[in-house]
Design a protein around this motif. Structure first.
Motif, short mmCIF file in Angstrom:
data_model
loop_
_atom_site.label_atom_id
_atom_site.label_comp_id
_atom_site.label_asym_id
_atom_site.label_seq_id
_atom_site.Cartn_x
_atom_site.Cartn_y
_atom_site.Cartn_z
N SER A 132 12.25 -12.95 -1.57
CA SER A 132 13.30 -12.09 -2.12
C SER A 132 12.76 -11.25 -3.29
O SER A 132 13.02 -10.05 -3.37
N GLU A 133 12.00 -11.88 -4.19
CA GLU A 133 11.40 -11.17 -5.31
C GLU A 133 10.43 -10.10 -4.83
O GLU A 133 10.42 -8.98 -5.32
N LEU A 134 9.62 -10.48 -3.86
CA LEU A 134 8.61 -9.57 -3.32
C LEU A 134 9.28 -8.35 -2.67
O LEU A 134 8.87 -7.21 -2.91
N CYS A 135 10.34 -8.59 -1.89
CA CYS A 135 11.06 -7.49 -1.24
C CYS A 135 11.69 -6.56 -2.27
O CYS A 135 11.70 -5.34 -2.09
N TYR A 136 12.18 -7.14 -3.36
CA TYR A 136 12.77 -6.33 -4.42
C TYR A 136 11.72 -5.39 -5.03
O TYR A 136 11.94 -4.19 -5.17
N VAL A 137 10.55 -5.94 -5.33
CA VAL A 137 9.47 -5.15 -5.93
C VAL A 137 8.99 -4.08 -4.95
O VAL A 137 8.74 -2.93 -5.34
N LEU A 138 8.85 -4.46 -3.68
CA LEU A 138 8.33 -3.52 -2.68
C LEU A 138 9.39 -2.58 -2.12
O LEU A 138 9.08 -1.67 -1.35
N GLU A 139 10.66 -2.83 -2.49
CA GLU A 139 11.78 -2.04 -1.98
C GLU A 139 11.83 -2.06 -0.46
O GLU A 139 11.98 -1.03 0.21
N GLU B 142 0.82 -1.21 0.00
CA GLU B 142 0.00 0.00 0.00
C GLU B 142 0.86 1.26 0.00
O GLU B 142 0.53 2.24 -0.65
N LYS B 143 1.97 1.22 0.74
CA LYS B 143 2.88 2.37 0.79
C LYS B 143 3.45 2.67 -0.60
O LYS B 143 3.67 3.82 -0.96
N LYS B 144 3.67 1.62 -1.40
CA LYS B 144 4.17 1.78 -2.77
C LYS B 144 3.06 2.17 -3.74
O LYS B 144 3.32 2.45 -4.91
N GLY B 145 1.80 2.17 -3.27
CA GLY B 145 0.68 2.52 -4.13
C GLY B 145 0.29 1.41 -5.09
O GLY B 145 -0.27 1.68 -6.15
N LEU B 146 0.60 0.18 -4.72
CA LEU B 146 0.28 -0.97 -5.57
C LEU B 146 -0.98 -1.67 -5.09
O LEU B 146 -1.21 -1.77 -3.89
N LEU C 250 0.80 -6.07 -7.88
CA LEU C 250 1.89 -6.84 -7.28
C LEU C 250 1.93 -8.25 -7.86
O LEU C 250 3.00 -8.76 -8.19
N ALA C 251 0.76 -8.86 -8.01
CA ALA C 251 0.68 -10.21 -8.58
C ALA C 251 1.27 -10.23 -9.99
O ALA C 251 2.02 -11.15 -10.36
N GLU C 252 0.96 -9.20 -10.76
CA GLU C 252 1.47 -9.11 -12.13
C GLU C 252 2.99 -8.97 -12.13
O GLU C 252 3.68 -9.62 -12.92
N GLU C 253 3.52 -8.15 -11.24
CA GLU C 253 4.97 -7.96 -11.15
C GLU C 253 5.68 -9.27 -10.82
O GLU C 253 6.79 -9.51 -11.29
N LEU C 254 5.05 -10.10 -9.99
CA LEU C 254 5.66 -11.35 -9.54
C LEU C 254 5.26 -12.55 -10.40
O LEU C 254 5.72 -13.66 -10.15
N ASP C 255 4.36 -12.32 -11.36
CA ASP C 255 3.85 -13.38 -12.23
C ASP C 255 3.19 -14.50 -11.40
O ASP C 255 3.48 -15.69 -11.57
#
Length: 112
Positions: free
Chosen positions: A55-62, A19-23, A28-33
């Protein structure tokens, strides 16, 4: 030593970070496939998350994996205060009252 994680708390941190990232969950699902339902289950603590996916999720969410797993974020001076607030969010009024009774003497204690 076996580590145990509260996936409900982890999911809540993931949701707040998203939510903080505005996603949205869909974004988010699309970013992570992955499916939107999978993201929903993770955020509700209904499914475990693999280390690779985390790890992928943390990368996307920074976000750091340290923050997502433990609630500690070394970049924040108030990370413990924030973690306590997150824990209180899921508590009933009765439980909050009990917690208050336990911590009040500690907070009011004046060291000599």
């Amino acid at each position: 030593m076996i580590l145990s994680f509260d996936y409900g708390i982890i999911g809540n941190r993931i949701k707040k970070s998203r939510e903080k990232k505005g996603l949205t969950q869909e974004m988010l699902a699309e970013e992570l496939d992955v499916s939107n339902a999978y993201i929903s289950k993770i955020e509700r603590g209904k499914t475990q998350i693999s280390l690779d996916r985390l790890s992928e999720l943390c990368y996307v969410l920074e976000e750091s994996t340290e923050y997502i797993l433990n609630g500690s974020d070394s970049t924040s001076d108030d990370y413990l205060r924030n973690e306590i607030m997150v824990m209180l969010e899921g508590c009933s009024a009765e439980k909050v009252k009990l917690i208050s009774q336990v911590i009040k003497p500690i907070v009011e204690y004046r060291e000599k």
